[in-house]
Design an enzyme around this catalytic site. Structure first.
Site, PDB file in Angstrom:
ATOM      1  N   PRO A 118      28.676 -25.349-106.320  1.00  6.82           N
ATOM      2  CA  PRO A 118      27.562 -25.188-106.986  1.00  6.82           C
ATOM      3  C   PRO A 118      26.707 -24.078-106.847  1.00  6.82           C
ATOM      4  O   PRO A 118      25.647 -23.759-107.749  1.00  6.82           O
ATOM      5  CB  PRO A 118      26.533 -26.361-106.221  1.00  6.82           C
ATOM      6  CG  PRO A 118      27.575 -27.121-105.313  1.00  6.82           C
ATOM      7  CD  PRO A 118      28.912 -26.314-105.266  1.00  6.82           C
ATOM      8  N   GLU A 149      30.593 -30.526 -96.928  1.00  6.78           N
ATOM      9  CA  GLU A 149      29.363 -29.679 -96.866  1.00  6.78           C
ATOM     10  C   GLU A 149      29.880 -28.353 -97.331  1.00  6.78           C
ATOM     11  O   GLU A 149      29.189 -27.355 -97.524  1.00  6.78           O
ATOM     12  CB  GLU A 149      28.491 -29.647 -95.586  1.00  6.78           C
ATOM     13  CG  GLU A 149      28.252 -30.827 -95.009  1.00  6.78           C
ATOM     14  CD  GLU A 149      27.589 -31.760 -96.020  1.00  6.78           C
ATOM     15  OE1 GLU A 149      26.531 -31.213 -96.577  1.00  6.78           O
ATOM     16  OE2 GLU A 149      27.874 -33.124 -96.037  1.00  6.78           O
ATOM     17  N   ARG A 202      42.429 -24.315-123.987  1.00  9.53           N
ATOM     18  CA  ARG A 202      42.185 -24.433-125.319  1.00  9.53           C
ATOM     19  C   ARG A 202      42.428 -23.141-125.894  1.00  9.53           C
ATOM     20  O   ARG A 202      42.452 -22.938-127.030  1.00  9.53           O
ATOM     21  CB  ARG A 202      40.721 -25.077-125.771  1.00  9.53           C
ATOM     22  CG  ARG A 202      40.482 -26.409-125.224  1.00  9.53           C
ATOM     23  CD  ARG A 202      39.074 -26.820-125.542  1.00  9.53           C
ATOM     24  NE  ARG A 202      38.569 -26.789-126.854  1.00  9.53           N
ATOM     25  CZ  ARG A 202      39.122 -27.606-127.785  1.00  9.53           C
ATOM     26  NH1 ARG A 202      39.859 -28.718-127.596  1.00  9.53           N
ATOM     27  NH2 ARG A 202      38.681 -27.618-128.967  1.00  9.53           N
ATOM     28  N   ASP A 215      35.187 -23.557-132.604  1.00 10.80           N
ATOM     29  CA  ASP A 215      34.504 -24.466-131.858  1.00 10.80           C
ATOM     30  C   ASP A 215      33.183 -23.941-131.596  1.00 10.80           C
ATOM     31  O   ASP A 215      32.842 -22.597-131.637  1.00 10.80           O
ATOM     32  CB  ASP A 215      35.061 -24.662-130.459  1.00 10.80           C
ATOM     33  CG  ASP A 215      36.267 -25.222-130.510  1.00 10.80           C
ATOM     34  OD1 ASP A 215      36.475 -25.977-131.202  1.00 10.80           O
ATOM     35  OD2 ASP A 215      37.081 -25.262-129.383  1.00 10.80           O
TER      36      ASP A 215
END
Ligand code: JAH
Length: 235
Positions: free
Chosen positions: A89, A116, A154, A169
């Site tokens: 994150p 963690e 892709r 796209d």
């Protein structure tokens, strides 16, 4: 393109890898995904890969030795030197531009955390590129690694087949607009009718209508995409 995934939960991947588009790319040898169990590099009788944090606090931290030694063992397993990515994150947000850049590598090692997170020395020693798929906390990096694989493959030539190109796209290099609305049969469902222009057979008018739809939808929902300075759509 080769991906090496390093995880404590290798059993999460076979279902994902068996989906049709990816499975075909693997069978066609355009993409290779090798999943490695981090526990293979665990030390001692208990094969532990995590330990309590120095300084106290809740949860567990992934130990430095199995990660560094695992990556050192995996790196020479491929023909190409791999670019190391840690899903976290705290990483740079994964956008289509980042996907395009990552797709430029012939080989990526995707390091998936749990608990963690990693002992900070994993980052000091291996200096991975940290990537986040979005501003939320997952239970581990595995789902984020699947998102990364899904988006990058892709862009591998041949994976999508001829009938559809990734250039078309949304968020791609040449189209930063959202997709226009699509319809198929029946023409009328419970009084909800297909826009007549799509049944007109006038392809120039259809292209104009779709383009305007994309612009209107993007302005209403994602004005930030229109503000983005980038090569404009040519369609
Ligand atoms: C959560 C280890 N936004 C992506 C992302 C990636 C990894 C994690 N969370 C979110 C994560 C717990 C432990 C990694």
């Amino acid at each position: 393109m080769r991906f090496d995934v390093v995880t404590l939960f290798p059993e999460m991947f076979p279902g994902y890898l068996s989906q049709s588009l990816l499975n075909k790319a693997i069978e066609d040898r355009l993409v290779q995904v090798v999943v490695h169990d981090l526990r293979d590099w665990a030390q001692g009788k208990h094969k532990s890969v995590d330990d309590r944090p120095f300084g106290g606090g809740p949860g567990m931290v992934i130990k430095v030795e199995p990660v560094v030694e695992g990556i050192e063992a995996i790196q020479p397993q491929g023909a190409e030197e791999a670019h190391l990515v840690l899903l976290s994150p705290q990483g740079e947000r994964l956008t289509q531009r980042v996907v395009e850049r990552l797709a430029g590598h012939k080989r990526l090692i995707l390091l998936c955390g749990r608990y963690e997170g990693f002992d900070e020395r994993v980052k000091d020693i291996l200096q991975p590129e940290e990537i986040s798929v979005g501003d939320y906390v997952l239970n581990g990096g595995e789902v984020a690694a699947m998102v990364l694989i899904d988006t990058v493959i892709r862009l591998v030539p041949g994976v999508l087949g001829d009938e559809r190109s990734a250039e078309e796209d949304s968020f791609s290099r040449s189209n930063r607009l959202l997709e226009f609305a699509q319809y198929t049969r029946p023409r009328d469902y419970r009084g909800h009718e297909v826009p007549p222009v799509l049944l007109s057979g006038n392809h120039e008018e259809i292209a104009r209508w779709r383009r305007q739809q994309s612009i209107d939808k993007t302005a209403a929902r994602r004005a930030d995409l229109l503000a983005d300075e980038s090569p404009d759509d040519e369609t």
